[in-house]
Design an enzyme around this catalytic site. Structure first.
Site, PDB file in Angstrom:
ATOM      1  N   GLY A 119      70.054  23.627 -30.550  1.00 41.40           N
ATOM      2  CA  GLY A 119      69.316  24.647 -29.917  1.00 41.40           C
ATOM      3  C   GLY A 119      67.938  24.652 -29.902  1.00 41.40           C
ATOM      4  O   GLY A 119      67.322  23.662 -30.637  1.00 41.40           O
ATOM      5  N   ASP A 139      76.975  21.964 -34.159  1.00 36.89           N
ATOM      6  CA  ASP A 139      76.576  22.815 -33.270  1.00 36.89           C
ATOM      7  C   ASP A 139      77.848  22.651 -32.461  1.00 36.89           C
ATOM      8  O   ASP A 139      78.663  21.723 -32.153  1.00 36.89           O
ATOM      9  CB  ASP A 139      75.361  22.285 -32.488  1.00 36.89           C
ATOM     10  CG  ASP A 139      74.968  23.526 -31.609  1.00 36.89           C
ATOM     11  OD1 ASP A 139      75.663  23.892 -30.892  1.00 36.89           O
ATOM     12  OD2 ASP A 139      73.835  23.837 -31.697  1.00 36.89           O
ATOM     13  N   PHE A 180      72.175  29.052 -37.789  1.00 38.06           N
ATOM     14  CA  PHE A 180      71.305  29.493 -36.423  1.00 38.06           C
ATOM     15  C   PHE A 180      72.679  29.894 -35.523  1.00 38.06           C
ATOM     16  O   PHE A 180      72.415  30.396 -34.546  1.00 38.06           O
ATOM     17  CB  PHE A 180      70.501  28.568 -35.635  1.00 38.06           C
ATOM     18  CG  PHE A 180      69.424  28.227 -36.507  1.00 38.06           C
ATOM     19  CD1 PHE A 180      68.244  29.088 -36.454  1.00 38.06           C
ATOM     20  CD2 PHE A 180      69.094  26.991 -37.049  1.00 38.06           C
ATOM     21  CE1 PHE A 180      67.179  28.772 -37.098  1.00 38.06           C
ATOM     22  CE2 PHE A 180      67.910  26.631 -37.879  1.00 38.06           C
ATOM     23  CZ  PHE A 180      67.023  27.836 -37.687  1.00 38.06           C
ATOM     24  N   SER A 191      65.787  38.619 -37.270  1.00 38.53           N
ATOM     25  CA  SER A 191      65.116  38.817 -36.172  1.00 38.53           C
ATOM     26  C   SER A 191      64.169  40.178 -36.086  1.00 38.53           C
ATOM     27  O   SER A 191      64.761  41.192 -37.028  1.00 38.53           O
ATOM     28  CB  SER A 191      65.831  39.009 -34.693  1.00 38.53           C
ATOM     29  OG  SER A 191      65.120  39.641 -33.623  1.00 38.53           O
ATOM     30  N   TYR A 239      74.076  42.604 -30.233  1.00 38.59           N
ATOM     31  CA  TYR A 239      73.393  41.345 -30.585  1.00 38.59           C
ATOM     32  C   TYR A 239      72.505  41.895 -31.855  1.00 38.59           C
ATOM     33  O   TYR A 239      72.435  41.352 -32.975  1.00 38.59           O
ATOM     34  CB  TYR A 239      72.525  40.946 -29.650  1.00 38.59           C
ATOM     35  CG  TYR A 239      71.323  39.822 -30.095  1.00 38.59           C
ATOM     36  CD1 TYR A 239      71.756  38.635 -30.561  1.00 38.59           C
ATOM     37  CD2 TYR A 239      70.112  40.483 -30.303  1.00 38.59           C
ATOM     38  CE1 TYR A 239      70.674  37.770 -31.143  1.00 38.59           C
ATOM     39  CE2 TYR A 239      68.999  39.633 -30.828  1.00 38.59           C
ATOM     40  CZ  TYR A 239      69.261  38.453 -31.311  1.00 38.59           C
ATOM     41  OH  TYR A 239      68.333  37.422 -31.768  1.00 38.59           O
ATOM     42  N   LYS A 261      72.299  40.949 -36.180  1.00 38.41           N
ATOM     43  CA  LYS A 261      71.369  40.564 -36.984  1.00 38.41           C
ATOM     44  C   LYS A 261      71.232  41.403 -38.355  1.00 38.41           C
ATOM     45  O   LYS A 261      71.284  41.020 -39.444  1.00 38.41           O
ATOM     46  CB  LYS A 261      69.916  40.624 -36.287  1.00 38.41           C
ATOM     47  CG  LYS A 261      70.042  39.468 -35.396  1.00 38.41           C
ATOM     48  CD  LYS A 261      69.972  38.205 -35.772  1.00 38.41           C
ATOM     49  CE  LYS A 261      69.985  36.862 -34.770  1.00 38.41           C
ATOM     50  NZ  LYS A 261      70.366  35.792 -35.270  1.00 38.41           N
ATOM     51  N   ARG A 279      53.614  42.202 -28.370  1.00 37.64           N
ATOM     52  CA  ARG A 279      54.451  41.381 -29.234  1.00 37.64           C
ATOM     53  C   ARG A 279      53.807  40.367 -30.006  1.00 37.64           C
ATOM     54  O   ARG A 279      52.455  40.133 -29.647  1.00 37.64           O
ATOM     55  CB  ARG A 279      55.491  40.545 -28.526  1.00 37.64           C
ATOM     56  CG  ARG A 279      56.524  41.297 -27.432  1.00 37.64           C
ATOM     57  CD  ARG A 279      57.436  42.056 -28.380  1.00 37.64           C
ATOM     58  NE  ARG A 279      58.471  42.828 -27.612  1.00 37.64           N
ATOM     59  CZ  ARG A 279      58.452  43.991 -27.016  1.00 37.64           C
ATOM     60  NH1 ARG A 279      57.252  44.723 -27.203  1.00 37.64           N
ATOM     61  NH2 ARG A 279      59.270  44.446 -26.169  1.00 37.64           N
ATOM     62  N   ARG A 329      61.864  47.636 -18.559  1.00 39.32           N
ATOM     63  CA  ARG A 329      63.172  46.984 -18.928  1.00 39.32           C
ATOM     64  C   ARG A 329      63.953  47.890 -20.061  1.00 39.32           C
ATOM     65  O   ARG A 329      63.400  48.357 -21.025  1.00 39.32           O
ATOM     66  CB  ARG A 329      63.096  45.800 -19.123  1.00 39.32           C
ATOM     67  CG  ARG A 329      64.265  44.786 -19.605  1.00 39.32           C
ATOM     68  CD  ARG A 329      64.107  43.372 -19.954  1.00 39.32           C
ATOM     69  NE  ARG A 329      63.343  43.124 -21.018  1.00 39.32           N
ATOM     70  CZ  ARG A 329      63.529  41.917 -21.344  1.00 39.32           C
ATOM     71  NH1 ARG A 329      63.492  40.695 -20.737  1.00 39.32           N
ATOM     72  NH2 ARG A 329      62.669  41.782 -22.660  1.00 39.32           N
TER      73      ARG A 329
END
Ligand code: UFG
Length: 341
Positions: A13, A34, A84, A127, A152, A156, A234, A298
């Site tokens: 990825g 993978d 990952f 993350s 999601y 994490k 960010r 958003r």
């Protein structure tokens, strides 16, 4: 001396392929595994070209298969694993939570189970999403984790906890969690980069696809945030810098330098950039005009988040080195490479 071998799960990825390159260049043997569920062979082929190594071992498998995971660890002598292999689409995780919990948690537990029997240390790709909407900026590793707005994000947090508890219970293993801020860019060779399927969710792929003409117009989600220019802020971290952080972390694990059995590091630049600043920087460095408009906020976006990366700077000896301009030029070169230009 015999080379150490690092297993990179999800190594075909975006982040995994850049990490594979940096590990090989740092003198490690790499085993890539993978299931190819979210990518094709483009990046793995690119990794071979960049490193000049046609013999990088690759196993197509899912880590949700406990027997296959066990077999992989039995077949290969693995000194450390970087995990990952996970689903990563925030919106999809809201629509299909069980898919995310099953895949992301089960695969990681299978990896830990196989690794602990062999004393193989584990690096987990976490993350900045675990910090949610922070009250105090920049965030340090001591900043509180906040409830996530998506399954999601929950996976994490849960995977961090699973690793922390496993390391505590099983003396054979140590673990590191790297909390990534916003990874962007591509390898300077333009042979590997981000390959989103369908309409990109993330900002930079949307920008490059708009610039190349694949998308009509970038929507900037919200210009009424309480930030200097009204758009979200960010901490955008170059993908090659991010990949190098893994090499430093692996070295710390394999050289027996860890001070605690479970360590956490922020991987960011420490400098915030707004969406508008990033768009302007992209236009300037690549000498083009981007078609963009302001759109409503958003759902689920935090106003602002950036890292205090001083712990990684001090303990890993790692620091972000690439400028935003270099990163955005690389992202554009990759998009052009994909378009055959
Ligand atoms: N943005 C736009 N237009 C777009 C795409 C993004 O304006 O078309 C804005 C977003 O509103 C946000 C910024 O660009 O302000 C960055 O958005 P990204 O989607 O690129 O990144 P996020 O900060 O939303 O994503 C990060 C991590 C994810 C994680 C997510 C959790 O990269 O892995 O936070 O919310 F899941």
């Amino acid at each position: 001396m015999e080379k150490k071998r690092v297993l990179v799960s999800g190594g075909a990825g975006f982040i995994g392929s850049h990490v594979t390159v940096e590990l090989i260049e740092a003198g490690y043997d790499v085993l890539v595994a993978d299931d190819m569920s979210n990518c094709d062979s483009t990046c793995f082929e690119g990794v071979k070209k960049i490193t000049g190594r046609d013999d990088i071992p690759f196993v197509k498998m899912t880590f949700c298969d406990a027997a296959a995971t066990e077999k992989l660890f039995a077949d290969w002598k693995i000194d450390a694993v970087i995990h990952f292999a996970a689903f990563k689409a925030v919106g999809e995780s809201v629509a299909e939570p069980l898919k995310y919990y099953k895949n992301n948690l089960e695969s990681f537990m299978n990896v830990i189970e196989a690794a602990r029997k062999r004393g193989c240390n584990i690096l987990f790709s976490s993350s900045a999403t675990v910090y949610g909407e922070p009250d105090i900026l920049p965030v340090t590793e001591q900043s509180p984790r906040m409830p996530s707005t998506s399954p999601y994000g929950n996976t994490k947090q849960m995977c961090e906890d699973i690793l922390r508890d496993s390391v505590k219970a099983y003396s054979s293993i140590k673990g590191i969690a790297l909390r990534y801020f916003n990874p962007i860019g591509a390898h300077p060779s333009a042979l590997i980069g981000e390959l989103p399927r369908g309409v990109p969710n993330n900002l930079v792929p949307f920008i490059t696809q708009t610039a190349i003409g694949k998308r009509e117009c970038l929507s900037i989600f919200g210009n009424d945030y309480p930030t200097p220019d009204g758009t979200c802020q960010r901490d955008y971290i170059d993908i090659v810098d991010l990949a190098r952080a893994h090499v430093y972390a692996v070295r710390r694990m394999l050289d027996g330098k860890m001070e605690q059995d479970y360590e956490i590091y922020n991987v960011g630049t420490g400098t915030p950039l707004s969406v508008l600043e990033l768009v302007k920087a992209f236009e300037k460095v690549n000498n083009l005009k981007l078609n963009y408009k302001f759109a409503p906020r958003r759902d689920g976006d935090v106003t602002a988040i950036w890292a205090d990366p001083s712990l990684a700077n001090e303990k890993l000896g790692w620091k972000a080195t690439r400028t935003t301009e270099e990163t955005l030029a690389a992202a554009w070169a990759w998009e052009k490479h994909l378009a055959g230009k």
